[in-house]
Design a protein around this motif. Structure first.
Motif, PDB file in Angstrom:
ATOM      1  N   ASP A   1       0.814  -1.220   0.000  1.00 46.99           N
ATOM      2  CA  ASP A   1       0.000   0.000   0.000  1.00 46.99           C
ATOM      3  C   ASP A   1       0.845   1.267   0.000  1.00 46.99           C
ATOM      4  O   ASP A   1       0.440   2.299   0.548  1.00 46.99           O
TER       5      ASP A   1
ATOM      6  N   HIS B   1      -0.896   4.274  -1.539  1.00 46.70           N
ATOM      7  CA  HIS B   1      -1.993   4.707  -0.669  1.00 46.70           C
ATOM      8  C   HIS B   1      -1.456   5.466   0.545  1.00 46.70           C
ATOM      9  O   HIS B   1      -1.953   6.551   0.899  1.00 46.70           O
TER      10      HIS B   1
ATOM     11  N   GLY C   1      -4.526   2.450  -5.066  1.00 53.98           N
ATOM     12  CA  GLY C   1      -4.496   2.897  -3.675  1.00 53.98           C
ATOM     13  C   GLY C   1      -4.365   4.397  -3.549  1.00 53.98           C
ATOM     14  O   GLY C   1      -4.847   4.995  -2.585  1.00 53.98           O
TER      15      GLY C   1
ATOM     16  N   ARG D   1      -7.826   5.761  -3.568  1.00 59.90           N
ATOM     17  CA  ARG D   1      -8.570   5.473  -2.347  1.00 59.90           C
ATOM     18  C   ARG D   1      -8.108   6.328  -1.174  1.00 59.90           C
ATOM     19  O   ARG D   1      -8.785   6.412  -0.154  1.00 59.90           O
ATOM     20  N   ALA D   2      -6.965   6.990  -1.332  1.00 61.75           N
ATOM     21  CA  ALA D   2      -6.355   7.714  -0.215  1.00 61.75           C
ATOM     22  C   ALA D   2      -6.965   9.082   0.038  1.00 61.75           C
ATOM     23  O   ALA D   2      -6.708   9.681   1.076  1.00 61.75           O
TER      24      ALA D   2
END
Length: 469
Positions: free
Chosen positions: A179, A182, A218, A221-222
């Motif tokens: 990740d 992210h 990611g 999504r962050a």
């Protein structure tokens, strides 16, 4: 924050007494009194240097010290990237909280895209910081150099923008930093995330393109709001439009708002930049330019700002860089299959003479990536009038980039299996000398490869001087 709070936030074990943090996050070499040093590993000598400089604490993942008497607090962590993310977030909030931030990630093209967005911004007279330099040394975010640079830049002027390149996949000592995109994008909290493409690279850290998709997405999504600038010509990137419904999606490319036609780059029906004003017209450069133009327009820059910025842009080192004419020598950091295919295609377009390709095998990166690179190279040169030279660059690489026997064997084996003729020359200098002495003035010489081809421009310059003399 004090040291105890920092240790808690990075899930670390505090060794020694805490205290006040009144400096900045930085490297050992740049540390001053009150700073916190973040370092992957540290030994007794490093601790002594930190003590002499009066640092507030050291954060490390690998403590190579048996000394019981330490006068510097040490925070021992399991994941050093968490500490670097904290350093980045804290530094931005402390020194550049009002800046407008853009994060750029993807497998290929992120450095050029980041660099070009930053150039458009600064050419328009606005202040901006970017972590992308000519050698892409600071784009990994796995050490505190970027945090240190932001603090230094902000001390000189108020930063209106920050354009930060984020590695799509990252690791240390064979451990994938899960990740990574992210975590780092969360630390940056950008108003815009730009995704260039998704392709296989970093073999050993990821096992499939699905892994790459997960890591790259990611970044989307962050963030909780803002704009996602996505490449419509990459099906995997196109699919990321559904990753985060909180983001407004803008596409670039053939199915996007910003697209390239034969006479230039358009935004809708408006011609923004004519083709003859583009520094290069190779396919991968056009894709990067479309991403940068889309980002700049979304940030509110005018067509004229964008046109001037792109027109005056000078590419990063080893990004389809023209080293000389007669023969035409092009140098490109094509280090994975997609990069190789795109670069060979661009170099082969409009050939007047023969194409020479000098490809450096990737050293100490394993068999898988070299098999994939060799397959991409074989596919790319089939049907072309090409003279292919493969080199291990043994004369100019360090031990970390040395080509192992099994890597050389599998790379050349793929070419043999595909019936591709080639010459393998162990040393880079010998390979380049052979090509320069053999190529005719109207030929094109394409230099491909990652670290093994990095010294090529200096070698070319030296050889050309000797040939002329």
């Amino acid at each position: 924050m004090d040291i105890e709070e920092i240790a808690e936030r990075v899930s670390g074990k505090l060794m020694g007494s805490g205290g006040e943090f009144r400096g900045k996050f930085t490297t050992l070499g740049a540390a001053e009194e009150g700073d916190i040093v973040i370092r992957h590993w540290i030994d007794d000598r490093g601790i002594q240097i930190a003590s002499e400089r009066g640092v507030a604490a050291i954060i490390t993942q690998d403590l190579r010290s048996d000394t019981s008497k330490r006068d510097v607090p040490i925070v021992l962590v399991d994941r050093i990237e968490i500490a670097n993310a904290l350093a980045l977030s804290w530094t931005i909030n402390r020194f550049a909280s009002s800046s407008r931030r853009i994060a750029v990630t993807g497998t290929n093209g992120k450095s050029t895209t980041t660099h070009m967005i930053n150039h458009i911004i600064t050419t328009a007279g606005r202040s901006s910081y970017t972590n992308t330099d000519s050698r892409s040394e600071f784009n990994t975010l796995i050490d505190p150099v970027v945090a240190q640079q932001i603090a230094e830049a902000a001390s000189k002027e108020q930063l209106e923008f920050m354009v930060i390149e984020v590695s799509e996949v990252q690791g240390w000592l064979g451990r994938v930093m899960v990740d990574h995109a992210h975590i780092m994008t969360s630390a940056i909290q950008p108003e815009m995330v730009v995704i260039t493409n998704v392709a296989m690279d970093h073999i050993g850290l990821v096992e499939s393109v699905d892994d790459v998709f997960r890591e790259v997405s990611g970044a989307l999504r962050a963030v909780n709001s803002g704009v996602a600038v996505l490449n419509s010509d990459d099906e995997r990137v196109r699919a990321m439009a559904d990753v985060n419904p909180l983001l407004r999606t803008v596409f670039y490319g053939s199915q996007g708002t910003v697209r390239y036609s034969g006479d230039g780059i358009y935004c809708g029906d408006d011609l923004v930049i004519q083709t003859d004003e583009l520094p290069f017209t190779g396919e991968h450069f056009i894709q990067n330019t479309l991403a940068a133009v889309t980002a700049a327009l979304e940030l509110g820059f005018s067509y004229e700002d964008v046109r001037i910025g792109v027109k005056t842009y000078r590419p990063l080192k080893r990004r389809f860089t023209l080293l000389m004419d007669n023969p035409r020598v092009i140098d490109d950091f094509a280090h994975n299959p997609d990069g190789i295919r795109a670069t060979v295609k661009s170099a082969a377009s409009g050939l007047k003479g023969r194409l020479w390709v000098v490809n450096a095998i990737r050293g100490s990166r394993g068999e898988d990536i070299n098999i994939m690179n060799a397959e991409a190279l074989a596919d790319s040169v089939k049907g072309l009038d090409v003279e292919l030279v493969i080199t291990s660059s043994s004369d100019l690489v360090d031990e970390q980039n040395r080509v192992l026997e099994n890597e050389r064997r599998v790379f050349l084996g793929v070419l043999d299996e595909n019936g591709i003729g080639y010459t393998h020359i162990e040393n880079l200098r010998d390979a380049l000398r052979k090509v320069l002495e053999s190529a005719k003035p109207n030929d094109t010489v394409l230099l491909l490869g990652a670290q093994g081809m990095d010294p090529a421009s200096e070698v070319i310059e030296d050889l050309t001087r000797k040939i002329l003399n």
